[in-house]
Design a protein around this motif. Structure first.
Motif, PDB file in Angstrom:
ATOM      1  N   GLY A  52     -36.114 -28.591 -39.975  1.00 41.81           N
ATOM      2  CA  GLY A  52     -35.005 -27.951 -40.681  1.00 41.81           C
ATOM      3  C   GLY A  52     -35.394 -26.614 -41.264  1.00 41.81           C
ATOM      4  N   PHE A  53     -34.747 -26.266 -42.359  1.00 38.99           N
ATOM      5  CA  PHE A  53     -34.875 -24.965 -43.013  1.00 38.99           C
ATOM      6  C   PHE A  53     -36.276 -24.727 -43.580  1.00 38.99           C
ATOM      7  N   ARG A  54     -36.765 -23.489 -43.378  1.00 41.74           N
ATOM      8  CA  ARG A  54     -38.011 -23.030 -43.989  1.00 41.74           C
ATOM      9  C   ARG A  54     -37.796 -21.601 -44.462  1.00 41.74           C
ATOM     10  N   ALA A  55     -38.354 -21.287 -45.615  1.00 45.55           N
ATOM     11  CA  ALA A  55     -38.275 -19.925 -46.151  1.00 45.55           C
ATOM     12  C   ALA A  55     -39.650 -19.491 -46.621  1.00 45.55           C
ATOM     13  N   GLY A  56     -39.913 -18.209 -46.487  1.00 41.33           N
ATOM     14  CA  GLY A  56     -41.134 -17.635 -47.032  1.00 41.33           C
ATOM     15  C   GLY A  56     -42.414 -18.122 -46.399  1.00 41.33           C
ATOM     16  N   LEU A  57     -42.408 -18.384 -45.088  1.00 40.41           N
ATOM     17  CA  LEU A  57     -43.635 -18.818 -44.421  1.00 40.41           C
ATOM     18  C   LEU A  57     -44.638 -17.666 -44.379  1.00 40.41           C
ATOM     19  N   LYS A  58     -45.831 -17.928 -44.825  1.00 40.50           N
ATOM     20  CA  LYS A  58     -46.878 -16.908 -44.867  1.00 40.50           C
ATOM     21  C   LYS A  58     -47.360 -16.586 -43.457  1.00 40.50           C
ATOM     22  N   ARG A  59     -47.342 -15.281 -43.120  1.00 41.26           N
ATOM     23  CA  ARG A  59     -47.801 -14.841 -41.807  1.00 41.26           C
ATOM     24  C   ARG A  59     -49.240 -14.342 -41.889  1.00 41.26           C
ATOM     25  N   VAL A  60     -49.928 -14.315 -40.744  1.00 45.34           N
ATOM     26  CA  VAL A  60     -51.306 -13.830 -40.707  1.00 45.34           C
ATOM     27  C   VAL A  60     -51.412 -12.354 -41.076  1.00 45.34           C
ATOM     28  N   ASP A  61     -50.323 -11.588 -40.930  1.00 50.92           N
ATOM     29  CA  ASP A  61     -50.366 -10.171 -41.292  1.00 50.92           C
ATOM     30  C   ASP A  61     -50.110  -9.944 -42.781  1.00 50.92           C
ATOM     31  N   GLY A  62     -49.972 -11.032 -43.552  1.00 48.11           N
ATOM     32  CA  GLY A  62     -49.773 -10.931 -44.991  1.00 48.11           C
ATOM     33  C   GLY A  62     -48.324 -10.958 -45.425  1.00 48.11           C
ATOM     34  N   GLY A  63     -47.392 -10.788 -44.501  1.00 42.84           N
ATOM     35  CA  GLY A  63     -45.973 -10.830 -44.836  1.00 42.84           C
ATOM     36  C   GLY A  63     -45.453 -12.258 -44.864  1.00 42.84           C
ATOM     37  N   THR A  64     -44.147 -12.366 -44.991  1.00 42.92           N
ATOM     38  CA  THR A  64     -43.507 -13.682 -44.938  1.00 42.92           C
ATOM     39  C   THR A  64     -42.391 -13.646 -43.900  1.00 42.92           C
ATOM     40  N   GLU A  65     -42.097 -14.804 -43.344  1.00 48.08           N
ATOM     41  CA  GLU A  65     -41.057 -14.947 -42.325  1.00 48.08           C
ATOM     42  C   GLU A  65     -39.933 -15.774 -42.928  1.00 48.08           C
ATOM     43  N   THR A  66     -38.730 -15.191 -42.993  1.00 48.42           N
ATOM     44  CA  THR A  66     -37.605 -15.834 -43.640  1.00 48.42           C
ATOM     45  C   THR A  66     -36.321 -15.352 -43.000  1.00 48.42           C
TER      46      THR A  66
END
Length: 181
Positions: A56-70
């Motif tokens: 289901g829903f996910r927010a603010g997943l930490k990316r290897v480049d330091g950003g977040t995926e949302t």
């Protein structure tokens, strides 16, 4: 640019403005995935998802480049040897048509086979793996699939999260869009 600054301001999702995820919660994981698709990726449908790992829903997943995926939607095949599929039926734009999305695997020990089908024909496949196991950071990759061959046609697009070893087979999807003029 595809959008003006004013248009982007209207459609851009900021992490702090995202819902907590409670509105997408459901004891049925397939319904939880569909609620997320209905909110953020209109027109996409899901097949059956596993009851474990809470798809289901996910927010603010930490990316290897330091950003977040949302925002993201997580899918998980329902059983060993099966798959979870996101699909959408649409008329392909007449010009410069392409499918664009971002996808990642569970960074702990996971991988899965990604297949993309258009009108029943497999047009792309790869094993999705990577990420930082220690920090649990996700390695999101951009996927672009040309759709000009089907311009003007009504087709079904399928994004397949296929189990390939039955260890952390989750797929994390974002930016699901068909582009064109």
């Amino acid at each position: 640019a595809r959008f003006t600054a004013a248009e982007l301001a209207k459609i851009e999702l900021r992490e702090q403005n995202l819902p907590s995820g409670e509105e997408f919660a459901d004891p049925d994981p397939t319904k939880a995935v569909q609620k997320t698709l209905d909110r953020f990726f209109k027109g996409w449908k899901t097949s059956t998802n596993a009851t474990d790992e809470k798809p289901g829903f996910r927010a603010g997943l930490k990316r290897v480049d330091g950003g977040t995926e949302t925002p993201c939607v997580m899918t998980h095949p329902a059983a060993r040897g099966s798959h979870a599929t996101l699909s959408r039926t649409l008329v392909v734009p007449a010009k410069k048509a392409s499918l664009h999305f971002r996808v990642a695997n569970e960074p702990q020990l996971g991988d899965f086979l990604l297949r993309v089908r258009v009108a029943g024909e497999e047009v792309f496949s790869t094993v999705v793996s990577g990420g930082d196991k220690k920090s649990r950071a996700f390695l999101f990759r951009d996927v672009d699939v040309p759709l000009t061959r089907w311009a003007g046609q009504n087709v079904t697009i399928e994004l397949v999260n296929e189990a390939n070893g039955w260890s952390w087979e989750e797929a994390y999807w974002s930016n699901l869009e068909v582009r064109g003029e």
